[in-house]
Design an enzyme around this catalytic site. Structure first.
Site, PDB file in Angstrom:
ATOM      1  N   GLY A 191       0.846  -1.202   0.000  1.00  0.00           N
ATOM      2  CA  GLY A 191       0.000   0.000   0.000  1.00  0.00           C
ATOM      3  C   GLY A 191       0.872   1.238   0.000  1.00  0.00           C
TER       4      GLY A 191
ATOM      5  N   SER B   6       1.506   3.644  -2.345  1.00  0.00           N
ATOM      6  CA  SER B   6       1.356   4.731  -3.313  1.00  0.00           C
ATOM      7  C   SER B   6       0.629   5.962  -2.803  1.00  0.00           C
ATOM      8  CB  SER B   6       0.617   4.202  -4.548  1.00  0.00           C
ATOM      9  OG  SER B   6      -0.646   3.716  -4.150  1.00  0.00           O
TER      10      SER B   6
ATOM     11  N   TYR C 249     -17.277   4.122  13.417  1.00  0.00           N
ATOM     12  CA  TYR C 249     -15.970   3.502  13.166  1.00  0.00           C
ATOM     13  C   TYR C 249     -15.691   2.344  14.128  1.00  0.00           C
ATOM     14  CZ  TYR C 249     -11.323   3.054  11.267  1.00  0.00           C
ATOM     15  OH  TYR C 249     -10.214   2.547  10.627  1.00  0.00           O
TER      16      TYR C 249
ATOM     17  N   ALA D 184      -5.622  -0.185   2.089  1.00  0.00           N
ATOM     18  CA  ALA D 184      -7.003   0.221   2.384  1.00  0.00           C
ATOM     19  C   ALA D 184      -7.766   0.033   1.085  1.00  0.00           C
ATOM     20  CB  ALA D 184      -7.061   1.671   2.833  1.00  0.00           C
TER      21      ALA D 184
ATOM     22  N   PHE E 180      -2.007  -0.681  -6.022  1.00  0.00           N
ATOM     23  CA  PHE E 180      -2.980  -1.051  -7.047  1.00  0.00           C
ATOM     24  C   PHE E 180      -3.472   0.241  -7.683  1.00  0.00           C
ATOM     25  CE2 PHE E 180      -6.744  -4.208  -7.723  1.00  0.00           C
ATOM     26  CZ  PHE E 180      -6.249  -4.509  -8.976  1.00  0.00           C
TER      27      PHE E 180
ATOM     28  N   GLY F  89      -1.345   8.061   0.970  1.00  0.00           N
ATOM     29  CA  GLY F  89      -1.687   8.087   2.393  1.00  0.00           C
ATOM     30  C   GLY F  89      -0.534   7.697   3.287  1.00  0.00           C
TER      31      GLY F  89
ATOM     32  N   ASP G   9      -2.734  -6.645  -7.580  1.00  0.00           N
ATOM     33  CA  ASP G   9      -3.559  -6.953  -6.416  1.00  0.00           C
ATOM     34  C   ASP G   9      -2.741  -7.614  -5.302  1.00  0.00           C
ATOM     35  OD1 ASP G   9      -5.522  -7.526  -4.645  1.00  0.00           O
ATOM     36  OD2 ASP G   9      -6.582  -8.986  -5.920  1.00  0.00           O
ATOM     37  N   ALA G  10      -2.552  -6.858  -4.217  1.00  0.00           N
ATOM     38  CA  ALA G  10      -1.753  -7.378  -3.091  1.00  0.00           C
ATOM     39  C   ALA G  10      -2.466  -8.515  -2.365  1.00  0.00           C
ATOM     40  CB  ALA G  10      -1.459  -6.246  -2.107  1.00  0.00           C
TER      41      ALA G  10
HETATM   42  P1  NAD Z   1      -5.005   5.205   1.168  1.00  0.00           P
HETATM   43  O1  NAD Z   1      -6.309   5.023   0.469  1.00  0.00           O
HETATM   44  O2  NAD Z   1      -4.375   6.551   1.141  1.00  0.00           O
HETATM   45  O3  NAD Z   1      -3.924   4.157   0.573  1.00  0.00           O
HETATM   46  C1  NAD Z   1      -4.232   2.811   0.377  1.00  0.00           C
HETATM   47  C2  NAD Z   1      -3.108   2.088  -0.350  1.00  0.00           C
HETATM   48  O4  NAD Z   1      -3.512   0.724  -0.557  1.00  0.00           O
HETATM   49  C3  NAD Z   1      -2.771   2.643  -1.743  1.00  0.00           C
HETATM   50  O5  NAD Z   1      -1.368   2.558  -1.945  1.00  0.00           O
HETATM   51  C4  NAD Z   1      -3.459   1.656  -2.691  1.00  0.00           C
HETATM   52  O6  NAD Z   1      -2.874   1.555  -3.995  1.00  0.00           O
HETATM   53  C5  NAD Z   1      -3.263   0.379  -1.917  1.00  0.00           C
HETATM   54  N1  NAD Z   1      -4.193  -0.694  -2.295  1.00  0.00           N
HETATM   55  C6  NAD Z   1      -5.540  -0.717  -2.157  1.00  0.00           C
HETATM   56  N2  NAD Z   1      -6.030  -1.909  -2.601  1.00  0.00           N
HETATM   57  C7  NAD Z   1      -4.961  -2.628  -3.018  1.00  0.00           C
HETATM   58  C8  NAD Z   1      -4.804  -3.921  -3.579  1.00  0.00           C
HETATM   59  N3  NAD Z   1      -5.842  -4.741  -3.775  1.00  0.00           N
HETATM   60  N4  NAD Z   1      -3.553  -4.321  -3.921  1.00  0.00           N
HETATM   61  C9  NAD Z   1      -2.470  -3.518  -3.741  1.00  0.00           C
HETATM   62  N5  NAD Z   1      -2.562  -2.303  -3.189  1.00  0.00           N
HETATM   63  C10 NAD Z   1      -3.791  -1.864  -2.838  1.00  0.00           C
HETATM   64  O7  NAD Z   1      -5.223   4.684   2.657  1.00  0.00           O
HETATM   65  P2  NAD Z   1      -4.758   5.237   4.098  1.00  0.00           P
HETATM   66  O8  NAD Z   1      -5.772   6.169   4.624  1.00  0.00           O
HETATM   67  O9  NAD Z   1      -3.335   5.626   4.070  1.00  0.00           O
HETATM   68  O10 NAD Z   1      -4.935   3.894   4.975  1.00  0.00           O
HETATM   69  C11 NAD Z   1      -3.878   2.994   5.210  1.00  0.00           C
HETATM   70  C12 NAD Z   1      -4.111   2.315   6.555  1.00  0.00           C
HETATM   71  O11 NAD Z   1      -4.071   3.297   7.613  1.00  0.00           O
HETATM   72  C13 NAD Z   1      -5.478   1.617   6.666  1.00  0.00           C
HETATM   73  O12 NAD Z   1      -5.334   0.437   7.421  1.00  0.00           O
HETATM   74  C14 NAD Z   1      -6.295   2.623   7.465  1.00  0.00           C
HETATM   75  O13 NAD Z   1      -7.359   2.041   8.171  1.00  0.00           O
HETATM   76  C15 NAD Z   1      -5.232   3.150   8.425  1.00  0.00           C
HETATM   77  N6  NAD Z   1      -5.548   4.451   9.062  1.00  0.00           N
HETATM   78  C16 NAD Z   1      -5.985   5.500   8.322  1.00  0.00           C
HETATM   79  C17 NAD Z   1      -6.319   6.695   8.980  1.00  0.00           C
HETATM   80  C18 NAD Z   1      -6.822   7.882   8.189  1.00  0.00           C
HETATM   81  O14 NAD Z   1      -7.282   8.851   8.815  1.00  0.00           O
HETATM   82  N7  NAD Z   1      -6.721   7.858   6.881  1.00  0.00           N
HETATM   83  C19 NAD Z   1      -6.173   6.803  10.374  1.00  0.00           C
HETATM   84  C20 NAD Z   1      -5.663   5.722  11.078  1.00  0.00           C
HETATM   85  C21 NAD Z   1      -5.366   4.533  10.418  1.00  0.00           C
END
Ligand code: NAD
Length: 396
Positions: A49, A51, A236, A141, A75, A53, A112-113
């Protein structure tokens, strides 16, 4: 073409190539300015993941704070001559270019991871290029997961458990504070959400990496969760996502036991709420985040994605860190978000906030700004009137 933001609900269907590069570069610049993070213990880091966040920020800190080689999995959609790629695709290109310039190995595998084929590709790449991995960041995510063993397609449902929930929310586009009714999840929807966002896939990854003997002695792995407060609990922590995150805690304990074979460890880290593609899809959260950002900015303790992740590495992941754990063994990075001065003020504003006073009580402008930045819009120094090639001159 001239690339403009095209927003549909909680996603933007375009991404700006130069703006995404500016986003990655500004994160790199922040990390470099802080100085080295670790003493060389993270030589090879795998980010699932990578790319966008939190995953992208982890990759940036690993490479530019710890000097690590990074292998990333994401992805993302490629561009065409007439259509921009997804933001993550441009972020990966920008990251790889910056890493190459700095003399750091960086490879990204797109696909797909959740699939066993991707695990095999990653293991082959580690064996060919890196040897062994010191840190595995699990930051996927996704709304869907095709189960690698059963072939079943699970779709997550972000819903409360039990009865219909009547709760305050915000329409980010219109800036209107509204009351919404959110239906309770069925048992199947809850099980599907756990299948997508729970810990099983993380376990599959760590088992495969362990079996392939590509984890270094003392290897760490970390996955991310969110807990929040009673304002967001109904949607949540006490909803379908919370059930999935409890399963992540279960997986963390199971993985931790298995990693004893390499004297390694697994932890879940509780991160703060930020604006990401994933979090903007959760009802109620944008209103909470708008109030939270305003209060944390007023109190001078606001952290963005990169500063938050930098603190995670610098104070919790690096060797010899004094871990800040809760009673369930999670690393607590949400200490500032949950501090009394912040939460007392957010809780005070919550019943008062409406469409008319949202700009005064909350930081909807900051929320929107962060949302657009995910897609490369709103960076100073980027000429948004300029003609850009969405393919970046590549033959795809
Ligand atoms: P995001 O949407 O910014 O990034 C998700 C990443 O997952 C991307 O790189 C995407 O390409 C990759 N991805 C998704 N499906 C995929 C697949 N099938 N195969 C390969 N790669 C795939 O998400 P985020 O907000 O950074 O969330 C990341 C983690 O942090 C999650 O577990 C989320 O619950 C947790 N989190 C997020 C927050 C928030 O406020 N955003 C707060 C606390 C914890």
């Amino acid at each position: 073409m001239i690339v403009e933001p095209r927003i549909r609900g909680f996603i933007c269907t375009t991404a700006h190539p130069t703006g995404c590069k500016a986003n990655v570069e500004s994160q790199i610049e922040y990390v470099r300015a802080q100085g080295p993070v670790s003493d060389g213990e993270f030589k090879n880091v795998l980010v699932l993941g990578c790319s966008g966040g939190y995953g992208l920020a982890c990759r940036v800190v690993s490479a530019f704070g710890c000097g690590a080689n990074t292998l990333g999995v994401s992805f993302e959609k490629q561009p065409t001559e007439t259509k921009t790629a997804t933001a993550g695709w441009y972020n990966n290109v920008a990251f790889e270019e910056a890493a190459a310039t700095a003399g750091l190995y960086a490879k990204t595998l797109d696909g797909d991871a959740f699939a066993d084929e991707m695990r095999a590709r990653v293991i082959d790449t580690i064996k060919a290029d890196l040897g062994k991995i010191d840190l595995v960041v699990y930051s996927l995510a996704s709304p869907v997961r095709q189960h690698p063993k059963t072939g079943e397609l699970h779709r997550s449902a972000i819903k409360p458990l039990g009865q219909t929930l009547h709760i305050k929310s915000v329409n980010v586009d219109k800036g209107e504070v509204t009351e919404v009714d959110l239906d309770g999840a069925t048992e199947q929807e809850t099980a599907d959400t756990v299948a997508v966002m729970g810990g099983e896939d993380w376990e599959f990854w760590m088992e495969a990496l362990l079996d392939a003997d590509v984890l270094a002695d003392g290897c760490q792995t970390v996955a991310f969760t969110y807990i929040g407060t009673e304002l967001t609990w109904p949607i949540y922590w006490e909803g379908t996502l919370g059930q999935a995150k409890l399963d992540l805690d279960r997986a963390s304990r199971a993985i931790d036991e298995k990693l004893s074979a390499v004297s390694g460890s697994a932890r879940v880290a509780v991160l703060k709420a930020i604006v990401s593609q994933a979090s903007s899809a959760i009802p109620v959260v944008p209103l909470y985040v708008a109030l939270l950002f305003k209060v944390m900015k007023e109190q001078g303790i606001h952290e963005d994605i990169i500063s938050h992740i930098h603190r995670l590495f610098a104070t919790q992941l690096k060797a010899g860190s004094q871990l800040r754990l809760d009673e369930d063994g999670r690393i607590r990075m949400d200490d500032m978000e949950l501090s009394d001065p912040v939460q007392d003020e957010v809780q005070r504003r919550w019943p008062l906030v409406d469409s008319a006073n949202l700009a005064e009580l909350g930081d909807l402008a900051g929320y929107r700004e962060d949302f657009l930045k995910i897609f490369g819009f709103g960076f100073a120094g980027v000429d948004y009137e300029a003609d850009v090639d969405p393919t970046l001159g590549r033959t795809l």
